[in-house]
Design a protein around this motif. Sequence first.
Motif, PDB file in Angstrom:
ATOM      1  N   ARG A  76      15.760   4.171   0.165  1.00  0.00           N
ATOM      2  CA  ARG A  76      16.211   2.854   0.625  1.00  0.00           C
ATOM      3  C   ARG A  76      15.111   1.826   0.442  1.00  0.00           C
ATOM      4  O   ARG A  76      15.340   0.720  -0.029  1.00  0.00           O
ATOM      5  N   ASP A  77      13.878   2.219   0.775  1.00  0.00           N
ATOM      6  CA  ASP A  77      12.748   1.314   0.603  1.00  0.00           C
ATOM      7  C   ASP A  77      12.545   0.970  -0.869  1.00  0.00           C
ATOM      8  O   ASP A  77      12.264  -0.170  -1.210  1.00  0.00           O
ATOM      9  N   VAL A  78      12.703   1.933  -1.756  1.00  0.00           N
ATOM     10  CA  VAL A  78      12.532   1.697  -3.187  1.00  0.00           C
ATOM     11  C   VAL A  78      13.646   0.799  -3.709  1.00  0.00           C
ATOM     12  O   VAL A  78      13.414  -0.111  -4.497  1.00  0.00           O
ATOM     13  N   GLU A 111       7.593 -14.697  15.289  1.00  0.00           N
ATOM     14  CA  GLU A 111       6.747 -14.020  14.291  1.00  0.00           C
ATOM     15  C   GLU A 111       7.433 -14.101  12.929  1.00  0.00           C
ATOM     16  O   GLU A 111       8.615 -13.854  12.794  1.00  0.00           O
ATOM     17  N   THR A 112       6.661 -14.443  11.931  1.00  0.00           N
ATOM     18  CA  THR A 112       7.193 -14.487  10.571  1.00  0.00           C
ATOM     19  C   THR A 112       7.098 -13.085   9.996  1.00  0.00           C
ATOM     20  O   THR A 112       6.028 -12.465  10.038  1.00  0.00           O
ATOM     21  N   PRO A 113       8.193 -12.575   9.436  1.00  0.00           N
ATOM     22  CA  PRO A 113       8.131 -11.230   8.868  1.00  0.00           C
ATOM     23  C   PRO A 113       7.155 -11.192   7.693  1.00  0.00           C
ATOM     24  O   PRO A 113       7.098 -12.119   6.889  1.00  0.00           O
ATOM     25  N   ARG A 114       6.382 -10.136   7.614  1.00  0.00           N
ATOM     26  CA  ARG A 114       5.455  -9.961   6.506  1.00  0.00           C
ATOM     27  C   ARG A 114       6.161  -9.198   5.401  1.00  0.00           C
ATOM     28  O   ARG A 114       6.958  -8.313   5.647  1.00  0.00           O
ATOM     29  N   ARG A 115       5.855  -9.516   4.183  1.00  0.00           N
ATOM     30  CA  ARG A 115       6.463  -8.852   3.042  1.00  0.00           C
ATOM     31  C   ARG A 115       5.378  -8.126   2.258  1.00  0.00           C
ATOM     32  O   ARG A 115       4.261  -8.608   2.130  1.00  0.00           O
ATOM     33  N   LEU A 116       5.728  -6.983   1.727  1.00  0.00           N
ATOM     34  CA  LEU A 116       4.814  -6.226   0.882  1.00  0.00           C
ATOM     35  C   LEU A 116       4.964  -6.701  -0.549  1.00  0.00           C
ATOM     36  O   LEU A 116       6.030  -7.149  -0.978  1.00  0.00           O
ATOM     37  N   ALA A 117       3.883  -6.622  -1.292  1.00  0.00           N
ATOM     38  CA  ALA A 117       3.942  -6.999  -2.707  1.00  0.00           C
ATOM     39  C   ALA A 117       4.796  -5.978  -3.454  1.00  0.00           C
ATOM     40  O   ALA A 117       4.759  -4.787  -3.157  1.00  0.00           O
ATOM     41  N   PRO A 118       5.585  -6.438  -4.426  1.00  0.00           N
ATOM     42  CA  PRO A 118       6.396  -5.493  -5.209  1.00  0.00           C
ATOM     43  C   PRO A 118       5.496  -4.498  -5.948  1.00  0.00           C
ATOM     44  O   PRO A 118       4.416  -4.845  -6.392  1.00  0.00           O
ATOM     45  N   VAL A 119       5.948  -3.298  -6.049  1.00  0.00           N
ATOM     46  CA  VAL A 119       5.203  -2.255  -6.751  1.00  0.00           C
ATOM     47  C   VAL A 119       5.814  -2.094  -8.132  1.00  0.00           C
ATOM     48  O   VAL A 119       7.006  -1.821  -8.256  1.00  0.00           O
ATOM     49  N   PRO A 120       5.000  -2.276  -9.188  1.00  0.00           N
ATOM     50  CA  PRO A 120       5.566  -2.139 -10.540  1.00  0.00           C
ATOM     51  C   PRO A 120       5.904  -0.677 -10.815  1.00  0.00           C
ATOM     52  O   PRO A 120       5.280   0.234 -10.269  1.00  0.00           O
ATOM     53  N   PRO A 121       6.880  -0.449 -11.699  1.00  0.00           N
ATOM     54  CA  PRO A 121       7.223   0.932 -12.033  1.00  0.00           C
ATOM     55  C   PRO A 121       6.084   1.583 -12.816  1.00  0.00           C
ATOM     56  O   PRO A 121       5.286   0.890 -13.448  1.00  0.00           O
TER      57      PRO A 121
END
Length: 129
Positions: A76-78, A111-121
């Motif tokens: 789901r995370d991916v 609180e502003t939600p934090r986002r993770l940087a996209p991970v390249p394939p």
Amino acid sequence: MQEPAQLEATLAATLQVVEAQRSQLQRAQEELELLRLELESERRVREAAEEKLREASVDFARKLSQMQARVLEAERDVVLGGQVLVARSAPSGGIVSARVASEGPARVPGETPRRLAPVPPPPRQVDEP
């Protein structure tokens, strides 16, 4: 007719045969009882082994289910493609009510939600001819 001595000898021989057969029957009954006891012991051993096997299979199924849940969570995370929100939540395996689960991740007001940087394939490997 036979003489009384011959009849007595025949009777004595017959009684010896009957006694020998009784002795054989007694030994056979004793052996049968030993075999019954051995069978009962083997049944108890088998039942104990089956119970252990049942417990092991239930434990394995429980662990497999937990692993599948983790895999589904990771998938789901991916699928979200790096757009995963970091949120405070109960640890994996914790009990979450249906109401809380339907509301989405827990957020702190303001609180502003934090986002993770996209991970390249990962890079693809080219097969050389």
